[in-house]
Scaffold this active site. Structure first.
Site: not given
Ligand code: NAI
Length: 781
Positions: A190, A393
């Site tokens: 996904k 972060e």
């Molecule tokens: P997120 O962690 O919510 O999203 C990443 C992926 O996980 C997306 O595909 C999302 O649809 C999916 N996802 C969300 N909730 C889930 C769940 N409960 N179970 C399985 N999959 C799930 O990140 P978001 O909300 O887009 O960004 C928020 C913060 O997260 C950012 O500001 C940043 O601080 C951090 N982040 C860190 C990343 C990294 O590469 N370490 C990448 C993206 C966000």
């Protein structure tokens, strides 16, 4: 603009990248996308819009997957998997090579679509993201080709569920899909809801490249769909990149489901500049560290730690450089900083900066585009290490800065974080840089460089930045398991007594903590009976306080990690020698506890196993990766730290040795909870350890209830990894309880292991006892 005007201002002219091909592809697809399941696109359903963050315009409509869609994708992947695995390494290598070639051929289309969807400068997607993507597929074509000979006896997990973020949409896809496919798995992936378009273009490429149907399945939607995938019964392995918060939720959801899990999460990576650094290079490095992809990079060098004497000068040069950054249309080829992925993220960044009450804020004064989702590059100087923005972060183009005086202080500040993803060290004195690098708690360290990536170089974090590595042989291992039949492990109950009073026993065992025998905190003991129901002795019942004492002792023995492999080998040999001298006594003890006459075999196997780990202590080396950049990446093996383990019940001596051996050999300290029904061989071992020069605190042995002690091990912040080989089914509890601190876990899922045979030792144990630390150093031209 006339040529004269250009010469007068020396400003950049517009250099727009054409979006015609990307738009044509979107139109060709009807601007509405379904999922990619079983080799074909499904009909579009109810969903959501995907927008260009730089303009706000709608690029396409995507479908929100339902449970039925996810079920269908998992079923397609399941059906395709055995045949895909049977293709063999060479067969899969040919497909991965075909994908690499196709991505390379359509590189510009991918780059433009990525920039339209995500808002990153096309210069980055064209020169960094997409080249790294096809390099990843090429490299994994090679790993697939070689794995039959190089990794014999390893098999794929089956169907992998993969969830990826929006900051490097296609690159993260390649980091997930390429190793999974190379190893013989099939996938359900996904993409993030903000940025699904290049994943769908990749699906189109899979179709065109003739990838067998069902091998790659892509479903779109938000976090709810991610949750459906990771928790799905038909998923055998989960890989996630994204926020620490969601990583933690995934750990909880998958607890006890026997799904290997890799998590690549957030960070607050240190960027250390010593006073003897090449300051201009270090300033330029910061442009790549924190303004690359608008700082929306998990390993962004977001925490500047600069030596006091040069701090003012360095900040001045940095501000001057920042003010020259060009911010604007991501599709302009000379833009440095593009758009933030979505207004939600932009507002989050703005809120965090607005909430900062300390330090001095400098924001570039360039005109931001009137429309679209932009945030100016920002520097906040003069913060204290405890200020929220030094710890949290931000995930945007915001650099925070503090100062240090000595190298030791720099290390302390750099490690003062709950994360452990990456760090950069800048100094022209390589002695200093290479002295500091091993002291940093981070999975990736760049010396005089930053944000370098390569398919051969393992990438991943420590602490709350997650676990597991991506890239190279090390990353491939996450998609493979030893080919072994297992059977359920039945709970082993202690024997009951014959009613005789245990009071008459002259010797009550104690706990072994910090190299000394210790009374249990609770003051309770229990009698141990043999198969013939006769009382054999008494053992203490340890409680959470005893675990805490043992962890404290283990923490105090940190010097063990710095001993040489040779020194550790000598001690392991010595333990074996001393055990050998008392072999008969141990054999009788085991026979009396379990019944039968296998004790002598178990002691012999234990001695042999100690020799095995003494042998490995100075041989389980890392690898040096010849990356296609100006340097090498050294994938070093570092001890995990303090390992808490519930030892196997069924093999009272060999089980404990099988856990203690690899842990010690690799430089870890351990808190071992002995076999619950048969604890006496472990308590007899204290004297052997005492006479074998094992430093106090390196091995701590407790007796007691596995069920009661498991949560304390899993929750204790001073324990870095928990292993459970108990016959009590504790996997769910341990995995769920470890989520808060995201510690590494290795649990048996109530499956039996033959401790006498090859399954009881080897690479699997050594790998669990080590972390890969990838250190990039300048080398050659
Ligand atoms: P997120 O962690 O919510 O999203 C990443 C992926 O996980 C997306 O595909 C999302 O649809 C999916 N996802 C969300 N909730 C889930 C769940 N409960 N179970 C399985 N999959 C799930 O990140 P978001 O909300 O887009 O960004 C928020 C913060 O997260 C950012 O500001 C940043 O601080 C951090 N982040 C860190 C990343 C990294 O590469 N370490 C990448 C993206 C966000």
């Amino acid at each position: 603009m006339t040529v004269k005007e250009i010469f007068d201002s020396m400003d950049y002219g517009p250099a727009p990248e054409s979006v015609a091909e990307a738009l044509a592809w979107l139109i060709d697809q009807g601007d509405r996308f379904g999922h990619f399941i079983d080799g074909a696109f499904t009909d579009p359903g109810d969903g959501f819009e995907s927008r260009n963050p730089a303009t706000g315009e709608v690029l396409a409509t995507l479908t929100q997957a339902t449970q039925a869609d996810v079920d269908e994708a998992v079923a397609a992947a399941r059906k395709a998997q055995p045949k895909w695995a049977r293709l063999g390494g060479h067969g899969r290598a040919r497909h991965l090579y075909a994908l690499a070639r196709m991505i390379q051929k359509h590189a510009r289309l991918f780059a433009v679509l990525e920039s339209m969807d995500n808002g990153k400068p096309v210069r980055e997607s064209r020169d960094i993201d997409v080249p790294l993507v096809h390099r990843h597929f090429y490299h994994h074509a090679g790993l697939a080709q070689l794995m039959d000979s190089e990794l014999p006896g390893m098999v794929p997990h089956g169907v992998c569920g993969q969830v990826i973020p929006w900051n490097f949409p296609l690159l993260m896809l390649s980091w997930k899909v390429a190793p999974a496919l190379a190893a013989g798995n099939t996938v359900v992936l996904k993409p993030a809801e903000y940025t699904s378009l290049t994943a769908l273009l990749f699906a189109d490429i899979c179709q065109r490249a003739g990838l067998p149907k069902g091998v790659v399945n892509i479903v779109t939607g938000d976090g709810a769909v991610g949750e459906m995938i990771v928790g799905h019964d038909g998923i055998d392995k989960v890989a996630f990149t994204g926020s620490t918060e969601v990583g933690r939720a995934i750990r909880r959801v998958t607890a006890g489901q026997a799904k290997p899990l890799t998590l690549e999460l957030g960070g607050k990576s240190a960027y250390i500049v010593f006073d003897d650094a090449d300051l201009d290079s270090a300033v330029e490095g910061l442009v790549d560290a924190i303004w690359f992809n608008g700082g929306q990079v998990c390993c962004a060098g977001s925490r500047l730690i600069v030596q006091e004497g040069i701090a003012d000068e360095f900040h001045a040069r940095l501000r001057a450089r920042m003010d020259k950054l060009r911010i604007g249309d991501p599709l302009d080829k000379s833009i440095d900083v593009g758009a933030i992925v979505d207004p939600v993220q932009r507002d989050r960044i703005a809120q965090m900066v607005a909430g900062c009450r300390a330090g001095t804020v400098h924001q570039v004064n360039a005109q931001l585009p009137a429309q679209g989702c932009f945030y100016p590059p920002t520097l906040i100087t003069g913060l204290e290490p405890s200020d929220p923005l030094m710890q949290e972060e931000i995930f945007g183009p915001v650099l925070v800065s503090t100062t240090f005086r000595t190298p030791a202080e720099a290390v302390e500040l750099a490690n003062d974080t709950r994360y452990g993803l990456a760090a950069s060290v800048w100094s022209e004195n390589l002695n200093l840089a290479l002295d500091v690098a091993p002291k940093l708690v981070a999975g990736v360290i760049w010396v005089n460089a930053t944000n370098l990536f390569d398919a051969a170089a393992p990438f991943g974090g420590m602490r709350e930045s997650g676990f597991g590595r991506e890239g190279g042989w090390e990353g491939l291992r996450a998609y493979l398991a030893p080919d072994r039949k297992t059977k359920p492990l039945a709970r082993i109950e202690p024997f009951a007594g014959n009613g005789a009073d245990p009071e008459g026993i002259d010797r009550t065992a104690k706990l072994y903590v910090g190299g000394k025998q210790a009374r249990p905190d609770g003051g309770y003991t229990r009698a141990v009976y043999g198969k013939n129901r006769a009382v054999l002795g008494e053992v203490p019942i340890a409680n959470r306080k005893d675990i805490r004492n043992a962890v404290e002792a283990a923490t105090g023995a940190a010097g063990w990690a710095r001993t040489t492999g040779h020194a550790r080998a000598q001690i392991l040999y010595y333990i074996a020698e001393n055990l050998s001298a008392r072999a008969d006594e141990f054999a009788h003890r085991i026979d009396a506890m379990i019944g039968g006459r296998k004790g002598a075999d178990e002691v012999e196997a234990s001695i042999r196993r100690l020799f095995t780990y003494a042998a490995w202590a100075d041989k389980f080396d890392g690898r040096v990766k010849g990356v296609p950049l100006r340097g090498v990446a050294m994938a070093m093996r570092a001890p995990v730290g303090v390992i808490g383990a519930l030892c196997p019940d069924e093999a009272p001596l060999l089980g404990l040795i099988s856990v203690m051996g690899p842990a010690m050999a690799m430089g870890n300290r351990c808190v071992l909870v002995a076999s619950e029904p048969y604890p006496l061989a472990a308590t007899d071992l204290y004297q052997v350890l005492d006479t074998s020069d094992v430093p106090g605190g390196v091995v701590n042995i407790l007796t007691g209830s596995h069920e009661e002690l498991a949560p304390t091990l899993a929750q204790h912040a001073g324990i870095d990894a928990v292993w459970s080989f108990s016959s009590t089914p504790l996997s769910t509890r341990i995995e769920a309880d470890s989520a808060a601190s995201l510690k590494r876990t290795w649990v048996n899922d109530a499956r039996a292991r033959d401790w006498m045979g090859p399954a009881g030792e080897g690479a699997e144990f050594l790998e669990a006892a080590t972390e890969i630390k990838t250190i990039w150093v300048p080398y050659g031209e």
